[in-house]
Write a protein that holds these residues in place. Structure first.
Motif, PDB file in Angstrom:
ATOM      1  N   LEU A 108       0.823  -1.208   0.000  1.00  0.00           N
ATOM      2  CA  LEU A 108       0.000   0.000   0.000  1.00  0.00           C
ATOM      3  C   LEU A 108       0.858   1.259   0.000  1.00  0.00           C
ATOM      4  CD1 LEU A 108      -2.666  -1.115   2.623  1.00  0.00           C
ATOM      5  CD2 LEU A 108      -3.147  -0.577   0.236  1.00  0.00           C
ATOM      6  N   THR A 109       1.902   1.244   0.810  1.00  0.00           N
ATOM      7  CA  THR A 109       2.789   2.403   0.893  1.00  0.00           C
ATOM      8  C   THR A 109       3.513   2.640  -0.424  1.00  0.00           C
ATOM      9  OG1 THR A 109       3.122   2.028   3.269  1.00  0.00           O
ATOM     10  CG2 THR A 109       4.735   3.388   2.141  1.00  0.00           C
ATOM     11  N   TYR A 131      -7.498   4.460  -2.223  1.00  0.00           N
ATOM     12  CA  TYR A 131      -8.729   4.161  -1.489  1.00  0.00           C
ATOM     13  C   TYR A 131      -9.514   5.447  -1.219  1.00  0.00           C
ATOM     14  CZ  TYR A 131     -11.941   1.959   1.768  1.00  0.00           C
ATOM     15  OH  TYR A 131     -13.077   1.480   2.377  1.00  0.00           O
ATOM     16  N   GLN A 132      -8.798   6.544  -0.950  1.00  0.00           N
ATOM     17  CA  GLN A 132      -9.468   7.829  -0.748  1.00  0.00           C
ATOM     18  C   GLN A 132     -10.246   8.226  -2.005  1.00  0.00           C
ATOM     19  OE1 GLN A 132      -9.284  10.101   2.262  1.00  0.00           O
ATOM     20  NE2 GLN A 132     -11.143  10.523   1.090  1.00  0.00           N
ATOM     21  N   GLU A 154      -3.681  -4.105 -10.095  1.00  0.00           N
ATOM     22  CA  GLU A 154      -3.995  -5.218  -9.191  1.00  0.00           C
ATOM     23  C   GLU A 154      -4.361  -4.692  -7.804  1.00  0.00           C
ATOM     24  OE1 GLU A 154      -4.804  -9.018  -8.292  1.00  0.00           O
ATOM     25  OE2 GLU A 154      -4.008  -8.434 -10.252  1.00  0.00           O
ATOM     26  N   LEU A 155      -3.638  -3.676  -7.328  1.00  0.00           N
ATOM     27  CA  LEU A 155      -3.949  -3.095  -6.030  1.00  0.00           C
ATOM     28  C   LEU A 155      -5.307  -2.393  -6.061  1.00  0.00           C
ATOM     29  CD1 LEU A 155      -3.151  -2.422  -3.124  1.00  0.00           C
ATOM     30  CD2 LEU A 155      -1.958  -0.399  -3.994  1.00  0.00           C
ATOM     31  N   LEU A 156      -5.628  -1.738  -7.176  1.00  0.00           N
ATOM     32  CA  LEU A 156      -6.920  -1.060  -7.284  1.00  0.00           C
ATOM     33  C   LEU A 156      -8.067  -2.051  -7.162  1.00  0.00           C
ATOM     34  CD1 LEU A 156      -8.577   1.490  -7.799  1.00  0.00           C
ATOM     35  CD2 LEU A 156      -8.267   1.118 -10.255  1.00  0.00           C
ATOM     36  N   LEU A 157      -7.933  -3.212  -7.784  1.00  0.00           N
ATOM     37  CA  LEU A 157      -8.967  -4.243  -7.643  1.00  0.00           C
ATOM     38  C   LEU A 157      -9.090  -4.684  -6.181  1.00  0.00           C
ATOM     39  CD1 LEU A 157      -8.366  -6.504 -10.778  1.00  0.00           C
ATOM     40  CD2 LEU A 157      -9.922  -4.568 -10.509  1.00  0.00           C
ATOM     41  N   THR A 158      -7.952  -4.800  -5.504  1.00  0.00           N
ATOM     42  CA  THR A 158      -7.974  -5.152  -4.086  1.00  0.00           C
ATOM     43  C   THR A 158      -8.678  -4.079  -3.265  1.00  0.00           C
ATOM     44  OG1 THR A 158      -5.897  -6.381  -4.301  1.00  0.00           O
ATOM     45  CG2 THR A 158      -6.542  -5.715  -2.081  1.00  0.00           C
ATOM     46  N   PHE A 203     -11.059  -2.061  -4.272  1.00  0.00           N
ATOM     47  CA  PHE A 203     -12.507  -2.191  -4.480  1.00  0.00           C
ATOM     48  C   PHE A 203     -13.070  -3.328  -3.625  1.00  0.00           C
ATOM     49  CE2 PHE A 203     -12.151   0.245  -8.558  1.00  0.00           C
ATOM     50  CZ  PHE A 203     -13.160   1.159  -8.284  1.00  0.00           C
ATOM     51  N   ASP A 204     -12.352  -4.454  -3.578  1.00  0.00           N
ATOM     52  CA  ASP A 204     -12.781  -5.575  -2.728  1.00  0.00           C
ATOM     53  C   ASP A 204     -12.869  -5.138  -1.266  1.00  0.00           C
ATOM     54  OD1 ASP A 204     -12.889  -7.255  -4.913  1.00  0.00           O
ATOM     55  OD2 ASP A 204     -10.935  -8.184  -4.540  1.00  0.00           O
ATOM     56  N   THR A 205     -11.869  -4.368  -0.830  1.00  0.00           N
ATOM     57  CA  THR A 205     -11.843  -3.906   0.558  1.00  0.00           C
ATOM     58  C   THR A 205     -13.008  -2.974   0.844  1.00  0.00           C
ATOM     59  OG1 THR A 205      -9.419  -4.087   0.630  1.00  0.00           O
ATOM     60  CG2 THR A 205     -10.464  -2.656   2.268  1.00  0.00           C
ATOM     61  N   PHE A 206     -13.282  -2.060  -0.084  1.00  0.00           N
ATOM     62  CA  PHE A 206     -14.399  -1.121   0.080  1.00  0.00           C
ATOM     63  C   PHE A 206     -15.721  -1.878   0.218  1.00  0.00           C
ATOM     64  CE2 PHE A 206     -17.691   1.616  -1.927  1.00  0.00           C
ATOM     65  CZ  PHE A 206     -17.684   2.650  -1.003  1.00  0.00           C
ATOM     66  N   LEU A 207     -15.939  -2.877  -0.627  1.00  0.00           N
ATOM     67  CA  LEU A 207     -17.182  -3.652  -0.571  1.00  0.00           C
ATOM     68  C   LEU A 207     -17.266  -4.477   0.712  1.00  0.00           C
ATOM     69  CD1 LEU A 207     -17.311  -4.778  -4.301  1.00  0.00           C
ATOM     70  CD2 LEU A 207     -18.859  -3.168  -3.174  1.00  0.00           C
ATOM     71  N   ALA A 208     -16.124  -5.009   1.153  1.00  0.00           N
ATOM     72  CA  ALA A 208     -16.118  -5.777   2.401  1.00  0.00           C
ATOM     73  C   ALA A 208     -16.472  -4.885   3.586  1.00  0.00           C
ATOM     74  CB  ALA A 208     -14.753  -6.427   2.604  1.00  0.00           C
ATOM     75  N   ARG A 209     -15.938  -3.672   3.597  1.00  0.00           N
ATOM     76  CA  ARG A 209     -16.234  -2.747   4.703  1.00  0.00           C
ATOM     77  C   ARG A 209     -17.683  -2.263   4.628  1.00  0.00           C
ATOM     78  NH1 ARG A 209     -11.548  -0.969   7.420  1.00  0.00           N
ATOM     79  NH2 ARG A 209     -12.277   1.163   7.815  1.00  0.00           N
ATOM     80  N   LEU A 210     -18.231  -2.161   3.416  1.00  0.00           N
ATOM     81  CA  LEU A 210     -19.655  -1.854   3.273  1.00  0.00           C
ATOM     82  C   LEU A 210     -20.509  -2.959   3.885  1.00  0.00           C
ATOM     83  CD1 LEU A 210     -20.205  -0.399  -0.328  1.00  0.00           C
ATOM     84  CD2 LEU A 210     -21.003   0.599   1.811  1.00  0.00           C
TER      85      LEU A 210
END
Length: 373
Positions: free
Chosen positions: A243-244, A252-253, A287-291, A293-300
């Motif tokens: 991420l860094t 993500y922002q 690849e990170l961008l897809l991850t 999106f997955d994270t955003f949906l999981a937190r939703l």
């Protein structure tokens, strides 16, 4: 091409290699489990390090290797029946000759198996092949004459193809004397059941916030105490480093910002994000961008299921967006279902080489469609 310039499959880009990492944070229980067996003279011939990617499995494997190779074998008995020494740590001085040889990759008792480099392309192979395991057979044959312990690390065992897995299984079924095999596995369910059954498991867990901060500081990461970094990496130092390095927090922002204007998402902003992902040489960012999106949906989904957004916030204004888009458990189920659908669509799109920008815009469209449903 020298060993120093070859890519290493077991190194997170921008971070020290596990053999170079002195301390392991947050995994004292796993270390204690190994030492308990060692002190009781019940050292198993094969150990399986399991847990999420990036929590320290490879670092633990190299710590165990350093410990075993630097600790003299107790002969037992003796004139006065001396009891073997007991150990409460795997720490070995960085000045120890074994530590120096491991760093220089010249320790005769050590053999590491990872995905190797294809000599024709100069790139890492997708899998560990049977030829890599044949190299282990040669190592065991040559080093047996020298005596002493031998340690083998397979990182990651999940990446072995069928022939490689079967070749390793034969060695696990007939373990060589004084040889300890350490298998790193992110997804042990992908291993042959017969391989799992011949290993003793050491389970590693995601790091807590304080341990994460300390581990990131050791790895040289900037902003290692950012709460958003801890939230998005899920206790994985390796993921936090990714991420860094690739700007994951900013990415993500942007995702949160795009959906903050629902029911009319910011399409120019989404298009800009999609075009950045489609840029030449941006495969890792895509690849990170897809991850993300997955994270955003999981937190939703988690917000709708529990009634409260996850803490800490992973982006400015995230809590308000999550609560508005996932106000109840019914909506949480919808988000969970669409997350599976989007993941399947994007992975299929990657497999058939669809345009990355089109995949990103399709993902934005599907999320918008679900929000409006």
């Amino acid at each position: 091409m020298s060993d120093d310039t070859l890519p290493e499959a077991d190194r997170v880009e921008g971070a020290p290699h596990p053999r170079e990492t002195e301390r392991l944070f947050g995994q004292s229980q796993a270390e204690a489990g190994f030492l308990e067996a060692y002190n009781a003279d019940r050292l198993h011939h094969a150990w399986l390090m399991t847990g999420p990617r990036g929590v320290g499995k490879a670092t633990l494997a190299w710590r165990i290797a350093r410990f075993l190779l630097a600790t003299p074998i107790h002969e037992g008995g003796g004139l006065f029946g001396d009891a073997p020494p007991t150990f409460d740590t795997l720490d070995i001085s960085p000045d120890h000759p074994v530590a120096h040889r491991l760093l220089a990759r010249s320790e005769p008792g050590m053999f590491a198996i990872t995905r190797s480099v294809n000599e024709k392309t100069g790139k890492l192979r997708d899998m560990i092949t049977v030829d890599d395991i044949r190299g282990l057979t040669h190592f065991l044959t040559m080093s047996a004459a020298e005596g002493g312990r031998r340690v083998v690390i397979v990182d990651a065992a999940d990446e072995m193809n069928v022939n490689a897995a079967n070749a390793l299984l034969k060695m696990l079924e007939e373990p060589p004397a004084l040889t300890t095999m350490l298998l790193v596995s992110h997804q042990p369910s992908r291993l042959l059941p017969t391989i799992r059954s011949r290993c003793r498991e050491l389970r590693l867990t995601p790091l807590e916030a304080d341990d994460m901060t300390a581990a990131l500081a050791q790895a040289g990461a900037e902003d290692n105490d950012d709460p958003a970094l801890a939230a998005l990496s899920s206790g994985s130092v390796g993921e936090a480093m990714r991420l860094t390095r690739l700007g994951g927090l900013e990415m993500y922002q942007e995702i949160v910002g795009i959906f903050a204007t629902m029911p009319n998402p910011d399409r120019p902003r989404a298009l800009k994000l999609a075009e950045a992902a489609a840029a030449r040489g941006a495969e890792n960012r895509f690849e990170l961008l897809l991850t993300m999106f997955d994270t955003f949906l999981a937190r939703l989904s988690r917000t709708g299921a529990t009634g409260v957004p996850p803490l800490p916030e992973a982006a400015r204004g995230e809590a308000e967006v999550l609560q508005r888009l996932a106000p109840n458990p019914h909506k949480a189920r919808q988000w969970a279902e669409i997350a599976q659908e989007i993941s399947s669509r994007t992975r299929h799109g990657q497999a058939v080489n669809l345009d990355p920008a089109a995949l990103v815009l399709d993902t934005v469209f599907k999320i918008t469609e679900t929000a409006l449903r």
